[in-house]
Write a protein that holds these residues in place. Structure first.
Motif, short mmCIF file in Angstrom:
data_model
loop_
_atom_site.label_atom_id
_atom_site.label_comp_id
_atom_site.label_asym_id
_atom_site.label_seq_id
_atom_site.Cartn_x
_atom_site.Cartn_y
_atom_site.Cartn_z
N ARG A 53 80.17 68.37 36.58
CA ARG A 53 80.90 69.17 37.56
C ARG A 53 80.90 70.64 37.15
O ARG A 53 80.82 71.54 37.98
CB ARG A 53 82.34 68.66 37.70
CG ARG A 53 82.42 67.26 38.25
CD ARG A 53 83.78 66.66 38.00
NE ARG A 53 84.07 66.64 36.58
CZ ARG A 53 85.26 66.44 36.05
NH1 ARG A 53 86.29 66.24 36.85
NH2 ARG A 53 85.43 66.43 34.74
N ILE A 96 89.64 77.54 23.86
CA ILE A 96 88.74 76.62 23.15
C ILE A 96 88.08 77.33 21.98
O ILE A 96 87.43 78.36 22.15
CB ILE A 96 87.65 76.10 24.11
CG1 ILE A 96 88.29 75.33 25.28
CG2 ILE A 96 86.67 75.20 23.36
CD1 ILE A 96 87.32 74.85 26.33
N PRO A 192 84.59 67.63 26.96
CA PRO A 192 84.80 67.83 25.53
C PRO A 192 86.20 67.45 25.05
O PRO A 192 87.17 67.52 25.77
CB PRO A 192 84.64 69.36 25.40
CG PRO A 192 85.17 69.89 26.72
CD PRO A 192 84.84 68.84 27.74
P1 GDP Z 1 82.18 68.14 33.51
O1 GDP Z 1 81.22 69.28 33.55
O2 GDP Z 1 82.18 67.36 34.77
O3 GDP Z 1 82.00 67.26 32.32
O4 GDP Z 1 83.66 68.79 33.41
P2 GDP Z 1 84.52 69.22 32.13
O5 GDP Z 1 85.90 68.83 32.37
O6 GDP Z 1 83.92 68.68 30.89
O7 GDP Z 1 84.44 70.79 32.13
C1 GDP Z 1 83.23 71.49 31.91
C2 GDP Z 1 83.44 72.66 30.99
O8 GDP Z 1 84.42 73.54 31.52
C3 GDP Z 1 83.98 72.29 29.62
O9 GDP Z 1 82.95 71.90 28.74
C4 GDP Z 1 84.65 73.57 29.19
O10 GDP Z 1 83.71 74.44 28.60
C5 GDP Z 1 85.13 74.18 30.50
N1 GDP Z 1 86.57 73.95 30.61
C6 GDP Z 1 87.19 72.86 31.13
N2 GDP Z 1 88.52 72.95 30.97
C7 GDP Z 1 88.76 74.12 30.33
C8 GDP Z 1 89.93 74.77 29.85
O11 GDP Z 1 91.07 74.32 29.97
N3 GDP Z 1 89.76 75.98 29.22
C9 GDP Z 1 88.52 76.54 29.05
N4 GDP Z 1 88.45 77.70 28.41
N5 GDP Z 1 87.40 75.94 29.47
C10 GDP Z 1 87.50 74.75 30.10
#
Ligand code: GDP
Ligand code: MN
Length: 385
Positions: A53, A96, A192
């Protein structure tokens, strides 16, 4: 059964896994209200049952209520790998310092659970596994011996986790393993898992798949399965009594009689497809291949807008090939065919069947190889225009 991240986060909370506060919203103004309540910055995340996503633009940070409104508005309604976003999760955003990967799944070859960890988590984990496999640690669990923190720490250290993160990640994995056993999960993944600048270790994404065969043992999951908004085409297919599973990035609709035949057909379409023709679904019409079933199957497969051609692979056993062919002709009466439909008939009376289909809107072929070649050539031509 897959569940959306917000539900997986709930389960994590129940098992004591640290997850930032979050809530769900379905409209942009909802999202703004929720964000105001949670406090900025927030992260707004598409709730769809696919990964990646972040790369698709479905994860955005908002620093104030205007941004919460506009970014939620951008994400809601967005199309991610063919799925429409109806819901977003709003979570307190975290700072992060580093992203890690931890997960537990079933290794079918070894018939054991396997723990998989990496200090290089985040949106490029597939690439990490491919290019730098030394950054991935694996450990198989002997169910009689169970899982022990010292073993986990060992694997985590070995993969390159810093000692204090490893200790916390091991604690989280112990809880995940308990959840896996309690609820018959086939996969649980935190990607992550993050380290914050203040040294906290948190799950900021949550993925859980349940073993469908175990769902009956868990009334709350059964309820969830019934209520969870799954793919609308799957819902339609199941209501017509068809065994149908939609894949996310395919373009060849597959119909066959018998699960093994359908799976083999999918494999062959993919293998012969030169990376261009890919199976879009699994659809098993079962033994008899009656006209009404075939008709239902075709209608359902054609509901998927990604489907640009269809391959029907029917083995005439108890039902003879000529009967199947007649059934197919009946089945396409009144169906608009915007894409080519290739049919491979085999088994009893296949020649008679093929003759019946010649000159119809269906393209009969003799072998699966030929069917795949026709489909691949067609898709390649199409992709060149
Ligand atoms: P996916 O791409 O569907 O796996 O969604 P994720 O929930 O893993 O989000 C993708 C990326 O967005 C993560 O690897 C983070 O780098 C970034 N991200 C998500 N949540 C946060 C947050 O709370 N703070 C920050 N700084 N980055 C975030
Ligand atoms: Mn993720």
């Amino acid at each position: 059964m897959k569940i959306q991240e917000h539900r997986a986060r709930e389960i994590f909370r129940q098992y004591g896994i640290p997850v930032p506060d979050s809530e769900v919203a379905v409209t942009a103004s909802d999202a703004r209200d929720v964000s105001n309540r949670i406090g900025y910055p927030v992260v707004i995340k598409a709730q769809v049952l696919v990964g990646g996503r972040g790369k698709a633009g479905g994860v955005k940070i908002a620093n104030n209520s205007d941004e919460a409104f506009s970014k939620a508005g951008e994400i809601i309604g967005m199309d991610i790998k063919g799925l429409k976003v109806e819901k977003v999760l709003i979570a307190k955003a975290v700072d992060i310092a580093k992203e890690y990967y931890i997960g537990i799944t079933v290794d079918r070859d070894r018939k054991q659970h396997v723990v998989i960890v990496s200090p290089a988590g985040g949106i490029n984990i597939e690439e990490v596994a491919e290019k730098t496999p030394e950054k991935i640690g694996k450990m198989w669990i002997d169910p009689a011996y169970g899982l022990h923190p010292y073993e986990l720490r060992n694997v985590l250290f070995g993969a390159g986790f810093e000692p204090d993160v490893a200790v916390k990640a091991a604690g989280i994995l112990m809880k995940l393993y308990k959840a896996v056993l309690d609820l018959d999960m086939s996969l649980v993944e935190i990607n992550p898992l993050v380290l914050t600048p203040t040294g906290e270790v948190l799950a900021i994404d949550a993925k859980i798949n349940f073993d469908d065969s175990g769902i009956y043992r868990h009334p709350s999951l059964k309820e969830l399965k019934e209520s969870e908004d799954t793919d609308p085409i799957e819902i339609e297919a199941h209501s017509r009594g068809l065994t149908y599973v939609r894949l996310t990035d395919g373009n060849v609709g597959i119909i066959g009689n018998g699960a093994g035949l359908v799976m083999a057909t999918m494999d062959e379409v993919k293998r012969a497809g030169k990376g261009i023709a890919k199976p879009a679904n699994f659809l098993d019409i079962g033994g008899g291949a009656q006209a009404s079933m075939v008709k239902n199957a075709l209608e359902v497969v054609l509901m998927d807008p990604n489907v640009k051609s269809v391959l029907i692979n029917v083995f005439g056993g108890i039902t003879r090939g000529d009967e199947v062919a007649k059934g197919l002709l009946l089945a396409i009466e009144g169906i608009e065919l915007k894409v080519p439909v290739v049919i491979r008939l085999a088994g009893t009376n296949w020649r008679e069947g093929k003759k019946i289909l010649e000159g119809s809107r269906l393209i009969p072929v003799e072998t699966l190889e030929e069917a795949c070649n026709v489909i691949t050539n067609w898709m390649m031509e199409k992709s060149n225009v």
